[in-house]
Design a protein around this motif. Structure first.
Motif: not given
Ligand code: ADP
Ligand code: MG
Length: 494
Positions: A19, A168-171, A210, A212, A221-222, A224
């Protein structure tokens, strides 16, 4: 950290899935910095672009650069985001020598763009939408250099205040290939929009990953890890694949993954801990008091939407569905906006879409690669390529003469008439059937054993005879007629 990765069976690895979410920083190609009139271009002598605002001197005030907002909205529209007509800047507080103010001005709670998506295409797979969480504006920090002097770290503040868009992409990414495809699509889009040159080596496009892992089918999700500053698409893939094995191995041996910030060493291909969770910073975000919230008008946003170029995604759709090109050709044609524009100019005067594509992907693209030039610098008019295509189509000049002889002359003198070049090089096909028969006779009698092979079913030897015909005729035969006559000659010798 244990850097030796144990061999794990495919069976074990196959139980898990990746992920990935990417945070990409695009440095904008604006003339001036985001909050001051300092030049923003790369490559000046150190500490030349440093007015009091860039130096963060007390009493200075930031002022937003409209061009930065324009770039952000364009990118937001191109990636199907919601544009927040009211958005706000925040302070992200931390101390570092290359950040003279002691805080970075960024957007936290109310970014300019939210909730878009980018479409990626993987070979032999369906297209996939990768959701965007947000795109926000922020300033870059200065640059620290720790290896230029034996005793001191050096600081260059030219970059302090250079505008960035963070995407910033979603995971939603599930493999190194998907992550690579997404990053290259982001690069293609920012280049199309002319907001960023997309050069990863020079750092105008930077990527944090990021990463995981989880058991396939798991709902959650695991935990990360975030790998910082990946400076090429290849290194992104290497880091992802390394992390996949490392994290699976930890889980398999009953350990847990800590939410760490990691560094990737391109020389060894290994990640290492940069900051552990315990060292996580508390940035104490709060609204930037020196900048009022930004109010955009819907009319202005609509104007920008009208100015957007047609993006690769839409062009590929059109090329494959309306023009009948393959997905592969369409994607090669659209990699670079100026090349795609050239192709479209070409097909506005030539209706042979496939030949036009072959010319652009083939000879024209090779010339661009060899010369390192932009297509406009070549000076070759699309209409000239269209004329060549027509000569070949009408059987007046054969294709190899067109690519190997006419095109190089045209390249050297782009203003020259195609007909004139063909005449000067004596390339017009003027062979009558009697001549052609004589050439065929000559070729066939030269290789009697191949004639036997042909008649035993080895049709591949036709190429050899055609090559011989081209040679003896000096290329001045129409390949279609020659092919037909050659076949009947060979069959008559059965
Ligand atoms: P933060 O606020 O701690 O920076 P965010 O929610 O903004 O965290 O996420 C930052 C990045 O991490 C985003 O691109 C999101 O898609 C990615 N992300 C969030 N959770 C996971 C996960 N469990 N595994 C991989 N990527 C993740
Ligand atoms: Mg974040």
């Amino acid at each position: 950290m244990d850097t030796e990765q144990k061999v794990m069976t495919e069976e074990v690895l196959n139980k898990y899935e990746l992920v990935i979410g990417l945070e990409i920083h695009a440095q904008l190609a604006t003339k001036t910095k985001i909050f001051s009139s300092d030049p923003a271009f790369f490559g000046a002598e150190p500490n030349k672009h440093t007015t009091p605002v860039s130096l963060g001197l007390p009493g200075t005030l930031p002022k937003i650069n409209e061009e930065v907002v324009t770039c952000a909205v364009k990118l937001g529209l191109a990636t199907h985001c919601k544009i927040n007509l009211v958005n706000r800047f925040d302070r992200k507080n931390y101390f570092y020598a290359d950040l003279p103010k002691g805080y970075q001005i960024t957007q936290d709670e109310l970014p300019i763009c939210q909730k878009g998506f980018i479409v990626i295409n993987l070979k032999d797979k369906e297209e996939k939408k990768i959701r965007l969480n947000r795109i926000h504006m922020e300033e870059d920090a200065g640059k620290s250099m720790h290896d230029k002097d034996d005793r001191y770290s050096l600081i260059d503040l030219n970059r302090a205040g250079v505008p960035l868009l963070e995407i910033v992409s979603e995971p939603d990414l599930r493999s190194a290939e998907e992550a690579a495809a997404y990053l290259s699509e982001v690069r293609r889009i920012v280049r199309y929009l002319d907001v960023c040159d997309g050069n990863m080596e020079e750092g105008s496009l930077r990527c944090d990953a990021n990463i995981s892992v989880r058991l396939k089918g798991a709902a959650e999700y695991g935990c990360r890890c975030e790998v910082k500053n990946l400076n090429s698409i290849r290194n992104l893939q290497r880091a992802v694949n390394y992390e996949f094995r490392r994290q699976v191995q930890l889980i398999e041996s009953g350990e847990r993954i800590d939410q760490n910030t990691l560094n990737f060493d391109a020389a060894t291909g290994v990640t290492s801990v940069l900051r552990s969770k315990e060292m996580a910073l508390d940035y104490r975000y709060f609204p930037e008091p020196d900048l009022p919230p930004l109010h955009l008008s819907q009319d202005w946003v609509d104007e920008l939407r009208k100015e957007l170029p047609v993006l690769p995604e839409q062009r590929i759709k059109r090329y494959t569905s309306e023009l009948g090109l393959s997905e592969y050709d369409a994607s090669l044609l659209t990699n670079d906006r100026s090349v795609a524009d050239f192709y479209e100019e070409l097909i506005s005067v030539s209706s042979n879409y496939k030949s036009a594509a072959n010319w652009v992907i083939g000879p024209v693209q090779s010339l661009l690669n060899e010369s390192g030039k932009e297509i406009s610098e070549l000076g070759i008019p699309a209409s000239a390529i269209a004329e060549i295509i027509q000569l070949v189509e009408e059987g007046k000049v054969n294709n190899s003469a067109a690519t190997q002889q006419i095109f190089p002359v045209l390249t050297a003198s782009p203003g020259k008439q195609v007909n004139e070049i063909a005449r000067e090089l004596n390339l017009f096909i003027d062979t009558n059937e009697d001549d052609l028969d004589a050439f065929i006779e000559q070729a066939v009698s030269k290789y009697p054993d191949k004639v036997v092979e042909y008649n035993k079913g080895k049709k591949g030897v036709l190429g050899l005879f055609m090559g011989e015909l081209m040679k003896v005729s000096g290329g001045k035969i129409d390949p279609k007629t020659a092919n037909k006559l050659l076949i009947s000659k060979l069959e008559s010798l059965k």
